[in-house]
Design a protein around this motif. Structure first.
Motif, mmCIF file in Angstrom:
data_model
loop_
_atom_site.group_PDB
_atom_site.id
_atom_site.type_symbol
_atom_site.label_atom_id
_atom_site.label_comp_id
_atom_site.label_asym_id
_atom_site.label_seq_id
_atom_site.Cartn_x
_atom_site.Cartn_y
_atom_site.Cartn_z
ATOM 1 N N GLN A 1 -7.729 -0.910 7.928
ATOM 2 C CA GLN A 1 -6.366 -0.387 8.709
ATOM 3 C C GLN A 1 -5.158 -0.851 7.914
ATOM 4 O O GLN A 1 -4.768 0.380 7.771
ATOM 5 N N ALA A 2 -4.785 -1.684 6.721
ATOM 6 C CA ALA A 2 -3.947 -2.129 6.321
ATOM 7 C C ALA A 2 -3.876 -0.981 5.067
ATOM 8 O O ALA A 2 -2.468 -0.368 4.667
ATOM 9 N N LEU A 3 -4.687 0.191 4.569
ATOM 10 C CA LEU A 3 -4.654 0.922 3.480
ATOM 11 C C LEU A 3 -4.488 2.230 4.718
ATOM 12 O O LEU A 3 -4.603 3.140 3.750
ATOM 13 N N LEU A 4 -4.950 2.453 6.151
ATOM 14 C CA LEU A 4 -5.170 4.047 5.611
ATOM 15 C C LEU A 4 -3.972 4.352 5.705
ATOM 16 O O LEU A 4 -4.118 5.758 5.692
ATOM 17 N N ALA A 5 -2.632 4.369 6.603
ATOM 18 C CA ALA A 5 -1.686 5.828 5.159
ATOM 19 C C ALA A 5 -1.334 6.322 4.292
ATOM 20 O O ALA A 5 -1.170 7.516 3.769
ATOM 21 N N ASP A 6 -1.265 4.765 2.980
ATOM 22 C CA ASP A 6 -1.722 5.258 1.607
ATOM 23 C C ASP A 6 -2.678 6.473 0.983
ATOM 24 O O ASP A 6 -2.372 7.467 0.688
ATOM 25 N N VAL A 7 -4.318 5.977 2.364
ATOM 26 C CA VAL A 7 -5.077 6.155 1.966
ATOM 27 C C VAL A 7 -4.656 8.033 1.818
ATOM 28 O O VAL A 7 -5.765 8.138 1.389
ATOM 29 N N VAL A 8 -4.812 8.388 3.070
ATOM 30 C CA VAL A 8 -4.377 9.722 3.910
ATOM 31 C C VAL A 8 -4.474 9.834 3.303
ATOM 32 O O VAL A 8 -4.088 11.476 3.073
#
Length: 233
Positions: free
Chosen positions: A183-190
């Motif tokens: 969840q903590a990496l979601l925005a960056d990964v997307v």
């Protein structure tokens, strides 16, 4: 927790293969849930927050048909599942006891659960397929769960297919299996994955036009410039 509609739409267009590459570049190697194979070919790519369930080895005083009526049961867990979640079940890779059958899957479908993912197996396979609930698992077996497993909890950290899964981690699943995005990496990964998918689409078109791979995949500076120019058109 509700998944942002824009993030869901973006991830629906990104393959799990691309996501594993992006996560690898961010230092995460163990994100692909082993043994999560589509029960039916051609199931859609799905995205959702993980709703976790956990089994431990069967113990004769606990793993009984009577346990199905316990407040701590798969039945109770299903009633706690929110719509659009992806149920991720730690069955320890056990393949000779089906964790869920057609009735439980039918209830999950009725509640709006997006999919069932497990490193174990399901039973009543014809009925499960008939419910329309998308399932990724490690096969099928006739015996019930209590023949080899004891259900103990839901919505706590689990290990599914050798991967640590926490409640509300994001799961993307397609024909290549299930991948976890913390969840903590979601925005960056997307953001990175969407760009990677566009780049690989451009590379594929170049390959289909007869281009050679060295300098193209991965692209050298010249091909990066060509790609950026094509993006601006």
């Amino acid at each position: 927790m509700t998944l942002n509609a824009s993030i869901r739409e973006t991830l629906t267009g990104i393959s799990t293969a691309t996501l594993t590459t992006v996560l690898l570049k961010k230092g995460l190697r163990n994100v692909w849930l082993r043994g999560t194979k589509p029960l039916k070919p051609g199931q859609p790519r799905l995205v959702g927050h993980a709703f976790t369930l956990r089994f431990v080895p069967a113990r004769e005083d606990l793993a009984t048909p009577e346990s199905w009526s316990s407040p701590t049961s798969t039945r109770a867990a299903i009633e706690a599942m929110p719509a659009d979640c992806i149920a991720v079940v730690d069955a320890m890779g056990v393949t000779d006891a089906g964790i869920f059958g057609d009735i439980l899957c039918a209830r999950m479908k009725k509640r709006g659960v997006a999919a069932l993912i497990t490193d174990g197996v399901v039973r009543d396979v014809a009925g499960v397929l008939g419910t329309g609930l998308p399932v990724w698992c490690n096969g099928v077996a006739a015996p019930p769960s209590v023949a080899g497993l004891t259900f103990v909890s839901w919505q706590e950290p689990i290990a599914c297919g050798g991967v640590a899964v926490f409640p509300d981690d994001v799961i993307v699943v397609d024909d290549d299996g299930a991948v976890l995005i913390p969840q903590a990496l979601l925005a960056d990964v997307v953001a990175i994955a969407a760009e990677q998918e566009r780049l690989e689409g451009w590379i594929m078109r170049e390959v289909e036009a007869g281009a050679v791979l060295p300098g193209l995949y991965p692209p050298n500076e010249e091909n990066k410039a060509r790609y950026e120019a094509d993006k601006r058109r």
